[in-house]
Write an enzyme that holds these catalytic residues in place. Structure first.
Site, PDB file in Angstrom:
ATOM      1  N   SER A 246       0.826  -1.199   0.000  1.00 21.55           N
ATOM      2  CA  SER A 246       0.000   0.000   0.000  1.00 21.55           C
ATOM      3  C   SER A 246       0.868   1.261   0.000  1.00 21.55           C
ATOM      4  O   SER A 246       1.681   1.456  -0.892  1.00 21.55           O
ATOM      5  CB  SER A 246      -0.959  -0.037   1.198  1.00 21.55           C
ATOM      6  OG  SER A 246      -1.967   0.933   1.092  1.00 21.55           O
TER       7      SER A 246
ATOM      8  N   ASP B  50      -9.949  -4.569  -4.741  1.00 20.63           N
ATOM      9  CA  ASP B  50      -9.433  -3.583  -3.788  1.00 20.63           C
ATOM     10  C   ASP B  50     -10.346  -2.353  -3.766  1.00 20.63           C
ATOM     11  O   ASP B  50     -10.528  -1.690  -4.784  1.00 20.63           O
ATOM     12  CB  ASP B  50      -8.015  -3.177  -4.187  1.00 20.63           C
ATOM     13  CG  ASP B  50      -7.253  -2.476  -3.071  1.00 20.63           C
ATOM     14  OD1 ASP B  50      -7.903  -1.790  -2.251  1.00 20.63           O
ATOM     15  OD2 ASP B  50      -6.020  -2.617  -3.015  1.00 20.63           O
TER      16      ASP B  50
ATOM     17  N   HIS C 242      -7.955  -5.263  -0.317  1.00 16.26           N
ATOM     18  CA  HIS C 242      -6.718  -4.570   0.067  1.00 16.26           C
ATOM     19  C   HIS C 242      -5.972  -5.413   1.096  1.00 16.26           C
ATOM     20  O   HIS C 242      -5.911  -5.081   2.282  1.00 16.26           O
ATOM     21  CB  HIS C 242      -7.061  -3.187   0.621  1.00 16.26           C
ATOM     22  CG  HIS C 242      -5.885  -2.247   0.634  1.00 16.26           C
ATOM     23  ND1 HIS C 242      -5.245  -1.838  -0.510  1.00 16.26           N
ATOM     24  CD2 HIS C 242      -5.226  -1.647   1.657  1.00 16.26           C
ATOM     25  CE1 HIS C 242      -4.260  -1.021  -0.201  1.00 16.26           C
ATOM     26  NE2 HIS C 242      -4.217  -0.897   1.112  1.00 16.26           N
TER      27      HIS C 242
END
Length: 349
Positions: free
Chosen positions: A235, A290, A322
């Site tokens: 991320s 996601d 995610h």
């Protein structure tokens, strides 16, 4: 508070009898079974961006709670900088996803402004044999180095370890974070909002690039050449790694970005438009489901970097949100060993 030193911390799991009330796992994220699962559905804020970011923080915290990484009977998860609290909130007993009571006190005692990187805390997995290469893994927003290591260990049922590669999980210093209305959080840089269509907070990005350069230099002092160092992350950690490598350290062995993106007018793109040297290869993974960092953002990042001379690969994971999964980590390990093979001298020892 949970210990967050440079080695594995041992903490006792929360006692179920002390938890506020039993909760069901989130329908969208059934892998989260801690008391924080419902935080995905109950976010007490009027700012959608802040709510989305808080969900990422609390998912990180929930993963640590599953492994016993919480203090105060599971109400104050260490993995989110103690900023998520799963107890009854001020609104009719619903879950409160804002700052914990302890965090509120700490915030009042801290001076406002961007935190200086300083010497980064880190969790380290040493190689089984002679150290001849290094891997730096940067966690997602609100997590810690130890939290990222624990998460990967949970997925693989063991540490991500190698015969010759040292794996370093640094922790970002706590800083005010705009998408959380200025609350302190362990993030690599600030954002104006969670979107690929806005300016980057370049001051905080460059400040952290300096701090992470010190980490790279530490490895060089230990005898590891830059072409034997990989950097990447999950991320926000992957975004940070792309800034660090493609703007300031183009002689690294490679970069990996898992569920990550760059903004449309990123400083990385501006730098590479003027570049004529060989660039580190990019290994990218992204889930199509996601909801926080859209797959299209990662795909656009990959296409832009490829058009600017970066050798890229994008591994797509259908229905993955995610998160990380075992297949993704195994693919990453294969790529790591391709970029950082055991040197000939080591195989003859």
């Amino acid at each position: 508070m949970c210990s967050q030193d440079s080695h594995t911390s041992t903490v006792n799991p929360p006692m179920e009898s002390n938890l506020p009330r039993p909760l069901q796992p989130s329908p969208k994220h059934p892998e989260i079974t801690s008391p924080l699962a419902e935080v995905n559905m109950v976010i007490l804020t009027q700012d959608p961006a802040a709510a989305t970011e808080k969900r990422e923080h609390c998912r990180s915290a929930a993963r640590l709670c599953q492994k016993g990484g919480c203090s105060r009977a599971g109400r104050e998860p260490a993995g989110a900088g103690s900023s998520c609290w799963a107890g009854p909130g001020p609104a009719r007993g619903r879950l409160w996803a804002g700052p914990s009571r302890a965090e509120g006190g700490r915030r009042r005692r801290r001076a406002a402004g961007t935190a200086a990187p300083g010497a980064l805390q880190r969790s380290v997995v040493l190689p089984a044999g002679r150290h001849s290469a290094s891997l730096i893994f940067l966690h997602g927003s609100g997590d810690t180095g130890q939290g990222a290591r624990t998460w990967i260990k949970q997925i693989l049922n063991q540490d991500m370890a190698f015969q010759h590669i040292k794996v370093i999980y640094p922790t970002a210093p706590a800083r005010p974070y705009t998408p959380m209305k200025g609350a302190f959080s362990t993030v690599w840089f600030d954002r104006y909002k969670i979107s690929n269509d806005c300016p980057e907070h370049i001051e905080s990005i460059d400040s952290m690039c300096r701090g992470l350069t010190d980490l790279i230099n530490d490895e060089i002092k230990n005898g590891i050449t830059k072409n034997r160092i990989l950097i990447g992350g999950f991320s926000m950690g992957g975004g940070m790694a792309m800034h660090l490598a493609y703007r300031f350290h183009q002689d690294l062995a490679g970069v990996f970005a898992l569920s990550s993106f760059l903004n449309k007018d990123s400083a990385v793109y501006q730098t590479l438009k003027k570049n004529e040297s060989i660039l580190p290869e990019l290994f990218q993974c992204h889930g199509t489901a996601d909801e926080l960092v859209l797959y299209s953002w990662g795909e656009e990042t990959n296409k832009m970097l490829k058009s600017l001379g970066v050798s890229t690969s994008l591994h797509t994971f259908p229905n993955l949100n995610h998160e990380l999964n075992r297949t993704e980590i195994e693919k990453l390990k294969t790529w790591i060993l391709k970029k950082l093979p055991i040197e000939a001298a080591e195989t003859n020892e």
